[in-house]
Design a protein around this motif. Structure first.
Motif, PDB file in Angstrom:
ATOM      1  N   ASP A   1      35.785  34.742  44.802  1.00  0.00           N
ATOM      2  CA  ASP A   1      36.907  33.273  44.569  1.00  0.00           C
ATOM      3  C   ASP A   1      37.263  33.053  43.009  1.00  0.00           C
ATOM      4  OD1 ASP A   1      37.050  34.032  47.801  1.00  0.00           O
ATOM      5  OD2 ASP A   1      35.383  31.578  47.343  1.00  0.00           O
ATOM      6  N   GLU A   2      35.481  33.423  42.410  1.00  0.00           N
ATOM      7  CA  GLU A   2      35.566  32.860  40.925  1.00  0.00           C
ATOM      8  C   GLU A   2      36.875  34.299  40.537  1.00  0.00           C
ATOM      9  OE1 GLU A   2      34.322  30.471  39.120  1.00  0.00           O
ATOM     10  OE2 GLU A   2      33.629  29.412  41.248  1.00  0.00           O
ATOM     11  N   CYS A   3      36.866  35.644  40.479  1.00  0.00           N
ATOM     12  CA  CYS A   3      37.463  36.162  39.739  1.00  0.00           C
ATOM     13  C   CYS A   3      39.436  36.159  40.167  1.00  0.00           C
ATOM     14  CB  CYS A   3      37.101  37.376  40.124  1.00  0.00           C
ATOM     15  SG  CYS A   3      36.001  38.019  39.441  1.00  0.00           S
ATOM     16  N   LYS A   4      39.516  35.608  41.612  1.00  0.00           N
ATOM     17  CA  LYS A   4      40.414  35.453  42.205  1.00  0.00           C
ATOM     18  C   LYS A   4      41.027  34.783  42.227  1.00  0.00           C
ATOM     19  CE  LYS A   4      43.162  34.243  46.042  1.00  0.00           C
ATOM     20  NZ  LYS A   4      43.400  34.411  47.776  1.00  0.00           N
ATOM     21  N   SER A   5      40.558  33.023  41.386  1.00  0.00           N
ATOM     22  CA  SER A   5      41.258  32.052  40.552  1.00  0.00           C
ATOM     23  C   SER A   5      41.138  32.297  39.238  1.00  0.00           C
ATOM     24  CB  SER A   5      40.339  31.189  41.050  1.00  0.00           C
ATOM     25  OG  SER A   5      40.199  30.111  40.068  1.00  0.00           O
ATOM     26  N   LEU A   6      40.827  32.669  38.412  1.00  0.00           N
ATOM     27  CA  LEU A   6      40.487  32.842  36.983  1.00  0.00           C
ATOM     28  C   LEU A   6      41.884  34.379  36.751  1.00  0.00           C
ATOM     29  CD1 LEU A   6      40.483  33.202  34.029  1.00  0.00           C
ATOM     30  CD2 LEU A   6      38.831  35.200  34.516  1.00  0.00           C
ATOM     31  N   TYR A   7      42.082  35.607  37.862  1.00  0.00           N
ATOM     32  CA  TYR A   7      43.280  36.093  37.961  1.00  0.00           C
ATOM     33  C   TYR A   7      44.361  35.040  38.177  1.00  0.00           C
ATOM     34  CZ  TYR A   7      46.309  39.869  38.928  1.00  0.00           C
ATOM     35  OH  TYR A   7      47.987  40.824  39.188  1.00  0.00           O
ATOM     36  N   GLU A   8      44.492  34.492  39.646  1.00  0.00           N
ATOM     37  CA  GLU A   8      45.665  34.024  39.811  1.00  0.00           C
ATOM     38  C   GLU A   8      46.291  32.346  38.462  1.00  0.00           C
ATOM     39  OE1 GLU A   8      44.803  32.067  43.344  1.00  0.00           O
ATOM     40  OE2 GLU A   8      44.876  33.528  44.620  1.00  0.00           O
ATOM     41  N   GLN A   9      45.390  32.298  37.659  1.00  0.00           N
ATOM     42  CA  GLN A   9      45.326  30.843  36.988  1.00  0.00           C
ATOM     43  C   GLN A   9      46.219  32.088  35.652  1.00  0.00           C
ATOM     44  OE1 GLN A   9      41.497  29.810  35.527  1.00  0.00           O
ATOM     45  NE2 GLN A   9      42.975  27.705  35.779  1.00  0.00           N
TER      46      GLN A   9
ATOM     47  N   LYS B   1      42.227  43.663  31.110  1.00  0.00           N
ATOM     48  CA  LYS B   1      41.747  44.917  30.941  1.00  0.00           C
ATOM     49  C   LYS B   1      39.847  44.025  30.594  1.00  0.00           C
ATOM     50  CE  LYS B   1      39.599  48.096  27.344  1.00  0.00           C
ATOM     51  NZ  LYS B   1      38.841  48.499  25.735  1.00  0.00           N
ATOM     52  N   VAL B   2      39.686  43.117  30.358  1.00  0.00           N
ATOM     53  CA  VAL B   2      38.240  41.843  30.634  1.00  0.00           C
ATOM     54  C   VAL B   2      38.326  41.991  31.499  1.00  0.00           C
ATOM     55  CG1 VAL B   2      37.065  40.262  29.744  1.00  0.00           C
ATOM     56  CG2 VAL B   2      38.345  41.738  27.779  1.00  0.00           C
ATOM     57  N   PHE B   3      38.899  41.337  32.186  1.00  0.00           N
ATOM     58  CA  PHE B   3      39.080  41.111  33.960  1.00  0.00           C
ATOM     59  C   PHE B   3      38.574  41.727  34.886  1.00  0.00           C
ATOM     60  CE2 PHE B   3      41.154  40.356  37.860  1.00  0.00           C
ATOM     61  CZ  PHE B   3      40.185  39.659  38.103  1.00  0.00           C
ATOM     62  N   LYS B   4      39.428  43.610  35.025  1.00  0.00           N
ATOM     63  CA  LYS B   4      39.452  44.392  35.361  1.00  0.00           C
ATOM     64  C   LYS B   4      37.740  44.662  34.985  1.00  0.00           C
ATOM     65  CE  LYS B   4      43.693  46.257  34.613  1.00  0.00           C
ATOM     66  NZ  LYS B   4      44.593  47.615  34.579  1.00  0.00           N
ATOM     67  N   GLU B   5      37.303  44.988  33.686  1.00  0.00           N
ATOM     68  CA  GLU B   5      35.783  45.113  34.287  1.00  0.00           C
ATOM     69  C   GLU B   5      34.542  44.525  34.406  1.00  0.00           C
ATOM     70  OE1 GLU B   5      35.118  44.864  29.412  1.00  0.00           O
ATOM     71  OE2 GLU B   5      36.736  47.713  29.852  1.00  0.00           O
ATOM     72  N   ARG B   6      35.547  43.244  34.523  1.00  0.00           N
ATOM     73  CA  ARG B   6      33.986  42.572  34.878  1.00  0.00           C
ATOM     74  C   ARG B   6      33.906  42.214  36.347  1.00  0.00           C
ATOM     75  NH1 ARG B   6      30.618  38.691  32.380  1.00  0.00           N
ATOM     76  NH2 ARG B   6      29.803  38.932  34.216  1.00  0.00           N
ATOM     77  N   CYS B   7      35.018  42.184  37.018  1.00  0.00           N
ATOM     78  CA  CYS B   7      35.579  41.402  38.815  1.00  0.00           C
ATOM     79  C   CYS B   7      36.453  42.581  38.972  1.00  0.00           C
ATOM     80  CB  CYS B   7      36.613  40.734  38.535  1.00  0.00           C
ATOM     81  SG  CYS B   7      35.949  39.103  37.583  1.00  0.00           S
TER      82      CYS B   7
END
Length: 146
Positions: A52-60, A131-137
């Motif tokens: 949920d956290e990653c999805k929310s951040l990605y949508e933002q 890139k940072v998002f993919k590395e963590r999520c």
């Protein structure tokens, strides 16, 4: 400068335009901090829903990219129209172009190029943040369009 929405980005002065964009790019600028505070490490995975956290951040992030790109393009279009108008004025003036009119046209052309370069800056910011998002999520959430 107060909080600004993408539709409120001022297109008149380039400095104000850049300040507004900088405020809108806050999520991207602080993505590593945001990921560190919201996406748990493996040892804390049970306490927070990483999906949920990653999805929310990605949508933002995606919402920010889309709205900023539209706002930048709106300002670019406004400046293109102004450059065209100034060129037409100078063309109709013929040899009677004043130094002031010539300076104004050059200034507007420079501003237009700077605003157009912000579209490239947006692409760089997007690439870096994703890139940072993919590395963590990558384990918790896989966006459909990545």
């Amino acid at each position: 400068m107060a909080a600004v929405t993408p539709t409120e980005i001022p297109c008149g002065e380039f400095r104000e335009f850049k300040e507004a964009l900088q405020l809108l790019r806050t999520t991207d600028d602080k993505i590593i901090y945001r990921l560190n505070t919201s996406v748990p490490t493996i040892s804390f995975a049970g306490e927070v829903n990483a999906h949920d956290e990653c999805k929310s951040l990605y949508e933002q992030l995606q919402s920010g990219y889309e709205s900023r790109k539209k706002a930048i393009q709106r300002c670019v279009d406004i400046d293109k129209q102004e450059v065209q108008r100034l060129k037409q004025e100078n063309d109709t003036a013929g040899d009677d172009i004043s130094l002031e009119a010539h300076k104004k046209l050059r200034s507007q052309q420079t501003k237009l190029r700077l605003m157009q370069s912000e579209l490239t800056v947006e692409d760089v910011i997007k690439e870096r943040s994703l890139k940072v998002f993919k590395e963590r999520c990558w384990q918790a959430y896989k966006p459909p369009d990545l």
